[in-house]
Design a protein around this motif. Structure first.
Motif, PDB file in Angstrom:
ATOM      1  N   ASP A  11      64.479 -52.226  84.899  1.00 15.09           N
ATOM      2  CA  ASP A  11      63.951 -52.994  83.773  1.00 15.09           C
ATOM      3  C   ASP A  11      64.569 -52.506  82.475  1.00 15.09           C
ATOM      4  O   ASP A  11      65.224 -51.459  82.415  1.00 15.09           O
ATOM      5  CB  ASP A  11      62.428 -52.880  83.713  1.00 15.09           C
ATOM      6  N   TYR A 416      60.449 -66.113  75.092  1.00 13.73           N
ATOM      7  CA  TYR A 416      60.332 -66.873  76.328  1.00 13.73           C
ATOM      8  C   TYR A 416      60.500 -68.375  76.082  1.00 13.73           C
ATOM      9  O   TYR A 416      60.663 -68.828  74.943  1.00 13.73           O
ATOM     10  CB  TYR A 416      58.992 -66.584  76.982  1.00 13.73           C
ATOM     11  N   HIS A 430      59.505 -69.863  84.820  1.00 16.62           N
ATOM     12  CA  HIS A 430      60.204 -68.585  84.949  1.00 16.62           C
ATOM     13  C   HIS A 430      59.957 -67.771  83.681  1.00 16.62           C
ATOM     14  O   HIS A 430      59.315 -68.241  82.741  1.00 16.62           O
ATOM     15  CB  HIS A 430      61.712 -68.822  85.143  1.00 16.62           C
ATOM     16  N   ASP A 431      60.469 -66.548  83.674  1.00 13.53           N
ATOM     17  CA  ASP A 431      60.364 -65.722  82.471  1.00 13.53           C
ATOM     18  C   ASP A 431      61.741 -65.446  81.869  1.00 13.53           C
ATOM     19  O   ASP A 431      61.965 -64.423  81.239  1.00 13.53           O
ATOM     20  CB  ASP A 431      59.623 -64.409  82.757  1.00 13.53           C
ATOM     21  N   ARG A 432      62.654 -66.409  82.087  1.00 10.51           N
ATOM     22  CA  ARG A 432      63.977 -66.273  81.479  1.00 10.51           C
ATOM     23  C   ARG A 432      63.922 -66.637  79.992  1.00 10.51           C
ATOM     24  O   ARG A 432      62.923 -67.160  79.497  1.00 10.51           O
ATOM     25  CB  ARG A 432      64.988 -67.163  82.215  1.00 10.51           C
ATOM     26  N   LYS A 433      65.051 -66.396  79.317  1.00  7.66           N
ATOM     27  CA  LYS A 433      65.118 -66.612  77.874  1.00  7.66           C
ATOM     28  C   LYS A 433      66.377 -67.406  77.546  1.00  7.66           C
ATOM     29  O   LYS A 433      67.484 -67.004  77.902  1.00  7.66           O
ATOM     30  CB  LYS A 433      65.133 -65.260  77.140  1.00  7.66           C
ATOM     31  N   ASN A 483      71.325 -68.775  79.423  1.00  9.23           N
ATOM     32  CA  ASN A 483      70.062 -68.108  79.746  1.00  9.23           C
ATOM     33  C   ASN A 483      70.335 -66.677  80.174  1.00  9.23           C
ATOM     34  O   ASN A 483      71.383 -66.390  80.780  1.00  9.23           O
ATOM     35  CB  ASN A 483      69.353 -68.816  80.913  1.00  9.23           C
ATOM     36  N   VAL A 484      69.387 -65.794  79.889  1.00  5.56           N
ATOM     37  CA  VAL A 484      69.406 -64.461  80.459  1.00  5.56           C
ATOM     38  C   VAL A 484      68.063 -64.224  81.155  1.00  5.56           C
ATOM     39  O   VAL A 484      67.072 -64.888  80.859  1.00  5.56           O
ATOM     40  CB  VAL A 484      69.653 -63.359  79.406  1.00  5.56           C
ATOM     41  N   LEU A 485      68.042 -63.290  82.111  1.00  2.00           N
ATOM     42  CA  LEU A 485      66.793 -62.872  82.710  1.00  2.00           C
ATOM     43  C   LEU A 485      65.940 -62.162  81.668  1.00  2.00           C
ATOM     44  O   LEU A 485      66.420 -61.830  80.572  1.00  2.00           O
ATOM     45  CB  LEU A 485      67.060 -61.947  83.896  1.00  2.00           C
ATOM     46  N   ASN A 486      64.697 -61.888  82.004  1.00  3.82           N
ATOM     47  CA  ASN A 486      63.835 -61.261  81.010  1.00  3.82           C
ATOM     48  C   ASN A 486      64.388 -59.927  80.518  1.00  3.82           C
ATOM     49  O   ASN A 486      64.129 -59.522  79.390  1.00  3.82           O
ATOM     50  CB  ASN A 486      62.409 -61.081  81.557  1.00  3.82           C
ATOM     51  N   ASN A 487      65.205 -59.251  81.361  1.00  2.00           N
ATOM     52  CA  ASN A 487      65.734 -57.946  80.983  1.00  2.00           C
ATOM     53  C   ASN A 487      67.076 -58.016  80.260  1.00  2.00           C
ATOM     54  O   ASN A 487      67.661 -56.983  79.943  1.00  2.00           O
ATOM     55  CB  ASN A 487      65.850 -57.054  82.219  1.00  2.00           C
ATOM     56  N   TYR A 491      71.895 -64.986  83.388  1.00  2.00           N
ATOM     57  CA  TYR A 491      71.481 -65.797  84.524  1.00  2.00           C
ATOM     58  C   TYR A 491      72.545 -66.867  84.720  1.00  2.00           C
ATOM     59  O   TYR A 491      72.685 -67.779  83.898  1.00  2.00           O
ATOM     60  CB  TYR A 491      70.108 -66.414  84.265  1.00  2.00           C
TER      61      TYR A 491
END
Length: 601
Positions: A11, A416, A430-433, A483-487, A491
């Motif tokens: 994380d 988010y 999802h929790d992507r950004k 997009n990126v993952l939450n971390n 993506y």
């Protein structure tokens, strides 16, 4: 007592340094928690770099750079431990170096980022040779190459034009203006329909090109809007045309802009209850046609509010026409009257014709798009600089203060996408950004910081800009990630690996660079700003005045300090109105305008 985690995972932890000694790093997260991390003998570290810059290693200088208050992103394994979770930091991304706490506040940072973005899209669409929009593709792969599908969507071309016109305004690079000019001409030649009887201009959804033949796509091809004419497609057809008009004053472009505005007022406006319908039927041009199905007699944020940031602000800045200011005022009067919701922190986004909230429409249901709430805070603040109203300031501040708790990632940074409007505000998909929602956060908090001189809002703006610059810039291929993952890890699946798509062209990333330069430089740091324009000899600007204000700014805070015309000093300008009276000329002239903050204002 919460459930124990029995497995390890990786994380990101974002925060400001509280202490660093040996291998022990302690961060204070954005939401105020203290997190202890352990560095390893393989921990790598770098300083955030801009597009086009080389890797900046910081591994040998951590004791020097990890000072209290420094903003850092730490990524690594998280282990279950009898005393709680144990965090390791195997990768560090520092937002500052020896000289600066926030590298993205360096003069010229956003200008250079926009220059690199423009170079990427220029190369991807047209290569290094002649700019020919017959080669334009809506879809661009991760590295900038094109796929075989040859549908040219009107809105994505217009978004590219916006980006290139903005890049010219900040850099003066003539090649970017060429791309913008030819894109504007291509839109008018291939995507436009003018109804001379009604005096309106309509824009096709796009064209499907097969060899030398074009098939016009009259109505929308998208599932949400299929076989209808959605307001937002007509709105975003103007985004590039208006920005390019600001630069050149092209009278043909101005005529099409005016014709599209008449289209909105004649067929999309609701004269009885205010606002604009979201869709009209392509046959009878009515918002009440049964053929529209779930879009019959509906209004939404895109049809009501998006007029402002997409084209109305820039059209008013270019012309000074009070009719456009009146239209802006009507737009935001509708927003503050109908969008706020006393029961949740979020605005309502979809409505029936009588402004009753529609909480059952399609994918939206009773869900909130985080970026739309931030976008409203940003644009209400801009509007309040032109016609100040208590409700504009109140709603903007309410949204700005409530959104971090429900839309921001306090552990990792960033914002988010879609969440439930009702507590506990769970994620929907999802929790992507997404890149565009980071833009809305950065601009919302920077404009509030600049207009109100607020350290609280500036901190939010810096944190949002830090996450974006740390994780969204593609240093390998160019451009920015969708997009990126939450971390923060990119993506890269399906359409979200593309750099050009229905959703993504150059607009949001370029708008961010342009306005972050204005808000950070002019308003927050008090630095001069140079802008370039190239008005034609027949430029259709009212009273032959080139208005060079970069945005709606607080009264008296910025003035026009100097002007160069074709490289020579020019004196016929109004410093307070930020307007240049254009000289008579048989050809286009290059106007460079220097704007400066007013001392003590």
């Amino acid at each position: 007592m919460g459930a124990e985690i029995a497995y390890s995972f990786s994380d990101t932890t974002a925060g400001r340094v509280e202490s660093f000694a040996g291998r022990a790093l302690r961060l204070r997260t954005f939401d105020g928690r203290a997190v202890a991390l352990e560095l390893t003998d393989t921990t790598s570290a770098q300083v955030v770099r801009n597009l086009g810059e080389p890797y900046r290693d910081a591994g040998g200088r951590l004791a020097e750079l990890l000072r209290p208050g420094r903003l850092v992103f730490a990524h690594g394994p998280v282990y279950p431990d009898p005393g709680g979770l144990r965090y390791q930091a195997t990768q560090l991304v520092l937002v500052g170096d020896e000289a600066e706490d926030h590298v993205f506040e360096r003069p010229g940072w956003w200008v250079e980022q926009l220059r690199e973005l423009a170079r990427f899209y220029r190369r991807a669409q047209f290569g290094a040779g002649e700019v020919d929009y017959a080669d334009y593709r809506t879809e661009i792969r991760l590295g900038g190459d094109k796929n075989g599908r040859h549908v040219q969507e009107t809105d994505t071309i217009s978004r590219l034009v916006y980006g290139m016109a903005s890049a010219y305004m900040l850099t003066g690079d003539e090649d970017f203006l060429t791309v913008a000019d030819r894109g504007s001409a291509y839109l008018r030649e291939h995507m436009r329909f003018v109804d001379t009887d009604l005096g309106v201009t309509y824009w096709y959804h796009g064209v499907d090109v097969d060899g030398g033949r074009e098939r016009k796509l009259f109505t929308s091809e998208f599932d949400d809007d299929y076989r209808a004419i959605p307001a937002y497609e007509q709105i975003y057809a103007l985004v590039g045309l208006v920005q390019n008009y600001r630069v050149t004053g092209d009278p043909a472009t101005k005529a099409d802009i005016d014709g599209t505005v008449r289209l909105f007022e004649r067929f999309f406006a609701d004269p009885a209850r205010g606002g604009y319908w979201s869709h009209i039927d392509p046959v009878d041009l009515s918002p009440h046609s049964p053929a529209l199905g779930r879009n019959r007699a509906r209004k939404n944020w895109n049809s009501v509010g998006d007029h402002a940031p997409a084209y109305l602000f820039n059209l008013y800045l270019a012309t000074g026409d009070p009719r456009h200011l009146d239209a802006l005022e009507h737009t935001f009067d509708m927003v503050v009257a109908h969008f706020p919701d006393r029961g949740t922190p979020f605005v309502q986004e979809r409505f029936h014709g009588d402004w009753t909230p529609d909480r059952e429409w399609g994918w939206q249901q009773d869900r909130a798009v985080v970026g739309h709430n931030l976008k409203i805070a940003w644009n209400l603040t801009r509007m309040n600089a032109a016609r100040a109203k208590y409700d504009y300031a109140r709603v903007a501040e309410q949204l700005a203060r409530s959104m971090p708790d429900v839309g921001r990632d306090g552990q990792r940074g960033g914002w988010y996408d879609l969440v439930q409007r009702q507590p506990p505000h769970d994620f929907v998909w999802h929790d992507r950004k997404a890149w565009w929602q980071q833009e809305q956060a950065i601009l919302a908090y920077l404009v509030l910081a600049g207009h109100r001189r607020s350290d609280e809002f500036l901190a939010h703006g810096r944190e949002a800009a830090a996450f974006y610059n740390a994780f969204f810039l593609d240093h390998d291929e160019g451009g920015v990630y969708f997009n990126v993952l939450n971390n923060g890890i990119p993506y890269l699946v399906g359409t979200e690996r593309l750099k050009g798509s229905h959703s993504m062209s150059m607009y949001h990333a370029a708008e961010l660079c342009y306005l972050a330069t204005v808000y950070t430089g002019l308003l927050v740091r008090g630095e001069p700003l140079d802008l370039w324009f190239k008005p034609r000899p027949d430029a259709d600007f009212p009273d032959r005045l080139l208005r060079v204000a970069p945005d709606l700014l607080p009264a008296g805070r910025v003035r026009l300090d100097g002007v160069l015309v074709d490289g020579e000093p020019y004196r016929d300008f109004d410093p307070d109105a930020m307007a240049v009276r254009l000289p008579d000329s048989a050809s286009a002239v290059t106007v460079q305008a220097r704007l400066v903050p007013v001392e003590g204002a």
